[in-house]
Motif scaffolding. Structure first.
Motif, mmCIF file in Angstrom:
data_model
loop_
_atom_site.group_PDB
_atom_site.id
_atom_site.type_symbol
_atom_site.label_atom_id
_atom_site.label_comp_id
_atom_site.label_asym_id
_atom_site.label_seq_id
_atom_site.Cartn_x
_atom_site.Cartn_y
_atom_site.Cartn_z
ATOM 1 N N SER A 19 0.848 -1.189 0.000
ATOM 2 C CA SER A 19 0.000 0.000 0.000
ATOM 3 C C SER A 19 0.889 1.246 0.000
ATOM 4 C CB SER A 19 -1.018 -0.002 1.146
ATOM 5 O OG SER A 19 -2.103 0.835 0.769
ATOM 6 N N MET A 20 0.529 2.319 0.701
ATOM 7 C CA MET A 20 1.302 3.559 0.590
ATOM 8 C C MET A 20 2.700 3.500 1.213
ATOM 9 S SD MET A 20 -0.298 5.382 -1.439
ATOM 10 C CE MET A 20 0.614 6.929 -1.380
ATOM 11 N N ASN A 75 2.358 -8.623 -3.609
ATOM 12 C CA ASN A 75 1.859 -7.303 -3.188
ATOM 13 C C ASN A 75 0.758 -7.363 -2.133
ATOM 14 O OD1 ASN A 75 3.511 -6.715 -5.306
ATOM 15 N ND2 ASN A 75 2.002 -5.653 -6.537
ATOM 16 N N GLY A 76 0.709 -8.425 -1.357
ATOM 17 C CA GLY A 76 -0.362 -8.554 -0.360
ATOM 18 C C GLY A 76 -0.109 -7.649 0.841
ATOM 19 N N ILE A 77 -1.209 -7.281 1.511
ATOM 20 C CA ILE A 77 -1.062 -6.582 2.785
ATOM 21 C C ILE A 77 -1.104 -7.594 3.937
ATOM 22 C CG2 ILE A 77 -2.034 -4.365 2.052
ATOM 23 C CD1 ILE A 77 -4.637 -5.300 3.565
ATOM 24 N N ASP A 119 -2.803 1.100 8.800
ATOM 25 C CA ASP A 119 -3.705 0.522 9.808
ATOM 26 C C ASP A 119 -4.465 -0.702 9.305
ATOM 27 O OD1 ASP A 119 -4.693 3.251 8.599
ATOM 28 O OD2 ASP A 119 -6.457 1.974 8.764
ATOM 29 N N VAL A 120 -4.838 -0.727 8.015
ATOM 30 C CA VAL A 120 -5.584 -1.890 7.506
ATOM 31 C C VAL A 120 -4.673 -3.114 7.489
ATOM 32 C CG1 VAL A 120 -6.870 -2.843 5.555
ATOM 33 C CG2 VAL A 120 -7.174 -0.449 6.176
ATOM 34 N N ALA A 121 -3.434 -2.911 7.053
ATOM 35 C CA ALA A 121 -2.486 -4.032 7.036
ATOM 36 C C ALA A 121 -2.221 -4.519 8.463
ATOM 37 C CB ALA A 121 -1.185 -3.615 6.361
ATOM 38 N N ASN A 150 -4.541 6.101 9.199
ATOM 39 C CA ASN A 150 -5.483 7.034 8.573
ATOM 40 C C ASN A 150 -6.880 6.414 8.537
ATOM 41 O OD1 ASN A 150 -5.334 5.177 6.485
ATOM 42 N ND2 ASN A 150 -3.821 6.376 5.342
ATOM 43 N N GLY A 186 -8.268 3.439 7.528
ATOM 44 C CA GLY A 186 -8.745 2.904 6.249
ATOM 45 C C GLY A 186 -7.600 2.817 5.257
ATOM 46 N N GLY A 187 -7.951 2.407 4.051
ATOM 47 C CA GLY A 187 -6.950 2.262 2.997
ATOM 48 C C GLY A 187 -6.752 3.583 2.262
ATOM 49 N N GLY A 188 -5.739 4.326 2.674
ATOM 50 C CA GLY A 188 -5.481 5.642 2.077
ATOM 51 C C GLY A 188 -5.138 5.554 0.598
ATOM 52 N N ILE A 189 -4.587 4.448 0.179
ATOM 53 C CA ILE A 189 -4.147 4.310 -1.215
ATOM 54 C C ILE A 189 -5.307 4.486 -2.194
ATOM 55 C CG2 ILE A 189 -4.481 1.790 -1.355
ATOM 56 C CD1 ILE A 189 -1.847 1.713 -2.960
ATOM 57 N N PHE A 190 -6.508 4.071 -1.769
ATOM 58 C CA PHE A 190 -7.629 4.065 -2.710
ATOM 59 C C PHE A 190 -8.083 5.475 -3.088
ATOM 60 C CE2 PHE A 190 -8.095 -0.099 -0.455
ATOM 61 C CZ PHE A 190 -7.646 -0.870 -1.516
HETATM 62 C C1 LIG Z 1 -4.302 -9.716 1.191
HETATM 63 C C2 LIG Z 1 -4.696 -8.461 0.492
HETATM 64 N N1 LIG Z 1 -5.982 -8.066 0.524
HETATM 65 C C3 LIG Z 1 -6.360 -6.921 -0.084
HETATM 66 C C4 LIG Z 1 -5.445 -6.148 -0.742
HETATM 67 C C5 LIG Z 1 -5.892 -4.873 -1.427
HETATM 68 N N2 LIG Z 1 -5.338 -3.703 -0.740
HETATM 69 C C6 LIG Z 1 -4.289 -3.021 -1.215
HETATM 70 S S1 LIG Z 1 -3.887 -1.725 -0.305
HETATM 71 C C7 LIG Z 1 -5.154 -1.985 0.772
HETATM 72 C C8 LIG Z 1 -5.410 -1.038 1.914
HETATM 73 C C9 LIG Z 1 -4.252 -0.900 2.816
HETATM 74 O O1 LIG Z 1 -4.534 0.040 3.798
HETATM 75 P P1 LIG Z 1 -3.468 0.453 4.887
HETATM 76 O O2 LIG Z 1 -2.677 -0.741 5.281
HETATM 77 O O3 LIG Z 1 -4.157 1.180 5.960
HETATM 78 O O4 LIG Z 1 -2.450 1.386 4.097
HETATM 79 P P2 LIG Z 1 -2.748 2.785 3.347
HETATM 80 O O5 LIG Z 1 -3.466 2.460 2.073
HETATM 81 O O6 LIG Z 1 -3.554 3.660 4.229
HETATM 82 O O7 LIG Z 1 -1.371 3.304 3.063
HETATM 83 C C10 LIG Z 1 -5.869 -3.124 0.406
HETATM 84 C C11 LIG Z 1 -7.042 -3.639 1.138
HETATM 85 C C12 LIG Z 1 -4.105 -6.613 -0.774
HETATM 86 N N3 LIG Z 1 -3.131 -5.952 -1.382
HETATM 87 N N4 LIG Z 1 -3.758 -7.755 -0.138
#
Ligand SMILES: Cc1ncc(C[n+]2csc(CCOP(=O)(O)OP(=O)(O)O)c2C)c(N)n1
Length: 556
Positions: free
Chosen positions: A387-388, A413-415, A438-440, A465, A467-471
């Protein structure tokens, strides 16, 4: 066939893994896997790390294997336990990380007839393993003991081979699953502690080993994770005058030829057009940067040459025209256009000043990534989440000769499994900092358990933040009817309570200076600490845009 047969064979198997060089194994509990777990735990040259959740065990093993570059074993019981290793196995496959997966299974007579905890484990991970083998049931004759030693050597060598990756051995285990009497000696091992089969390690040539082609003009190097001999590459490029666009996980973002801020520079179409190279040398994985990837994709008139001794064939746009198994040419064999490197470096210096001017000293997601790259010393490992965090590290971390070693899970590229991977890295001894969203963190919250149970230090810098800020950077952010609930997924978790539950220290710094002190305190005291930095998704998007605009103005 008795329990003694099972345990004699497994003792020889684990002894042989240790002789090959295996230092770490991850276990998870169960009845069917008890012979495997006990045999690993009783092999004193193997450090066994106990986990409750197999998904965490798999990612922990992945992190330890990634950090050490050597195979790590992971074992689990039969049934869905084995399926929980799949995400780590898949990441290991795509990232080329050596894992030895040892699954316990029911013997054939208990399969597909309603026996408990029995699923089809044969080739469970499909093509994501370099080798699958069904071990079977055997009497511990001298011949079978020699055979299982050979099997261990083959598993180790295959995982660590020219194309490193996971191997899967499935062990059907019959009752009784514990020993009734002490085991007799086994004299099938080689003398002097040697492995039963000595396997010549694969030859990975250094990047600047030649012969390769002898190009001239506008030469460029692009380097990502898995670049062999990154330090040698950086000094080769500096001597030859070739700009290096290297992401932090490559280890090559160092020295007088490094252009750290290429992601921001290439967002400017005029800069991108004026800096088209004639030759591109590509090493390791492709960096994450979208502008870089898009730019490389349209350089169809440049000769793009991949240094690819592992045969990864990373080229989603079909622009690579040559693959080298040997290294790059020597500096004296290339003739670089005068002023070419200076033009890149000058822009990089301007970009860096523009970034500093916009970011200032206020805590923000880009600032945290940038400062960690500056603060952490070379003995520290920085694990960067998907992610970010990985993108901010790529955009904002400056070039540095002795920076922290940077790692990430970018095979798939998994979280998922990020906390566990970072703890696996920490288990190999390096002070480790994890930069994560935070989502990861919520996804692998159970991974926090290992720090206290296993006595491992880790400094988590959490960018929260909610939630997923990247989106917010993607077109899907415009789908406002469902974006917030189903894509951004805010959760409102209180991570201080998670820290308390899993017995971590917790800090909430209010400034960059406080963040630095908190990080240094955590590393210095070898504590497991969550250091939370609260940010905001919309403001983060706006800040990134302001930086990109400022860089574009600075280089015009
Ligand atoms: C196992 C898995 N599920 C879903 C995704 C899709 N995904 C990519 S980024 C993301 C959100 C991550 O949010 P966060 O960790 O809070 O980082 P931020 O985007 O805020 O930097 C998701 C759900 C993924 N990459 N891997």
């Amino acid at each position: 066939m008795t329990a003694a047969d099972t345990y004699l064979l497994l003792r020889a198997f684990c002894d042989e893994l240790a002789r090959c060089g295996l230092e770490h194994a991850c276990t998870s509990p169960g009845s069917r896997c008890a012979p495997l777990v006990l045999s690993l735990a009783r092999q004193e040259r193997i450090r066994c790390w106990s986990h409750i959740d197999e998904r965490c065990a798999g990612f922990f093993a992945l992190g330890a294997a990634k950090a050490s570059g050597r195979p790590v074993a992971v074992t689990c019981t039969s049934g869905t336990a084995a399926a929980n290793l799949a995400p780590a196995v898949i990441e290991a496959h795509w990232a080329g990380v050596p894992l030895i997966v040892l699954t316990a299974d029911r013997p054939p007579e208990l399969r597909d007839i309603g026996a408990g905890q029995a699923i089809d484990q044969l080739k469970l991970y499909g093509d994501a393993v370099r080798w699958f083998f069904e071990v079977g049931n055997h009497e511990a004759t001298p011949g079978r003991l020699r055979w299982i030693r050979t099997l261990a050597c083959r598993a180790y060598a295959t995982a660590a081979g020219a194309r490193p990756g996971p191997v899967h051995l499935n062990f059907p285990l019959r009752d009784p699953l514990v020993l009734g009497e002490p085991l007799p000696d086994d004299n099938t091992a080689r003398p002097d502690g040697h492995p039963y089969v000595i396997v010549e390690p694969p030859h990975v040539p250094a990047a600047a080993e030649g012969p390769g082609p002898h190009p001239s003009g506008r030469l460029l190097i692009v380097a990502g994770a898995g670049t062999p001999d990154a330090a040698g590459l950086a000094s080769f490029a500096a001597r030859a005058g070739i700009p290096v666009l290297a992401d932090p996980p490559s280890g090559a973002r160092a020295g007088d030829a490094a252009v750290a801020h290429y992601d921001l520079l290439l967002r400017d179409s005029a800069f991108a057009a004026e800096h088209r190279p004639q030759f591109v040398f590509r090493l390791g994985d492709l960096p994450t940067s979208k502008p870089l990837r898009a730019w490389l994709a349209q350089l169809t008139d440049a000769a793009q040459i991949a240094f690819d001794p592992r045969g990864a064939w990373h080229d989603p746009d079909g622009v690579v025209g040559m693959r080298l198994l040997s290294g790059l040419p020597q500096p004296e064999q290339v003739d670089v256009e005068p002023g070419w490197l200076e033009s890149w470096r000058d822009a990089d210096v301007r970009a860096s000043a523009a970034i500093d001017a916009v970011l200032g000293d206020e805590l923000s997601e880009p600032l945290v990534a940038r400062r960690l790259g500056e603060w952490l010393d070379p003995g520290t490992a920085l694990f960067v989440a998907s992610s970010m965090p990985i993108r901010d590290a790529e955009s904002f971390v400056g070039a540095r000769v002795h920076g922290p070693r940077t790692l990430s899970n970018r095979g798939a590229n998994g979280i998922d499994g990020t906390v566990s991977s970072a703890l696996g890295l920490a288990a190999t001894g390096a002070p480790t900092v994890l930069l994560i969203g935070d989502v990861a963190l919520a996804h692998d919250i159970g991974g926090l358990l290992a720090a206290d149970r296993l006595g491992l230090p880790l400094t988590i810098v959490l960018l929260n933040n909610d939630g997923g800020g990247i989106f917010h950077f993607l077109p899907v952010a415009g789908e406002t009817d469902a974006f917030e609930e189903h894509v951004a997924t805010p959760h409102g978790l209180d991570f201080e309570r998670a820290a308390a539950l899993y017995r971590w220290a917790y800090e909430l710094p209010g400034s960059a200076e406080e963040l630095r002190s908190a990080v240094e305190r955590s590393i210095g005291s070898r504590a497991a600490t969550i250091i939370e930095v609260r940010t905001n998704r919309e403001r983060n998007l706006a800040l990134h845009r302001r930086v990109a605009d400022a860089v574009a103005s600075a280089i015009r």
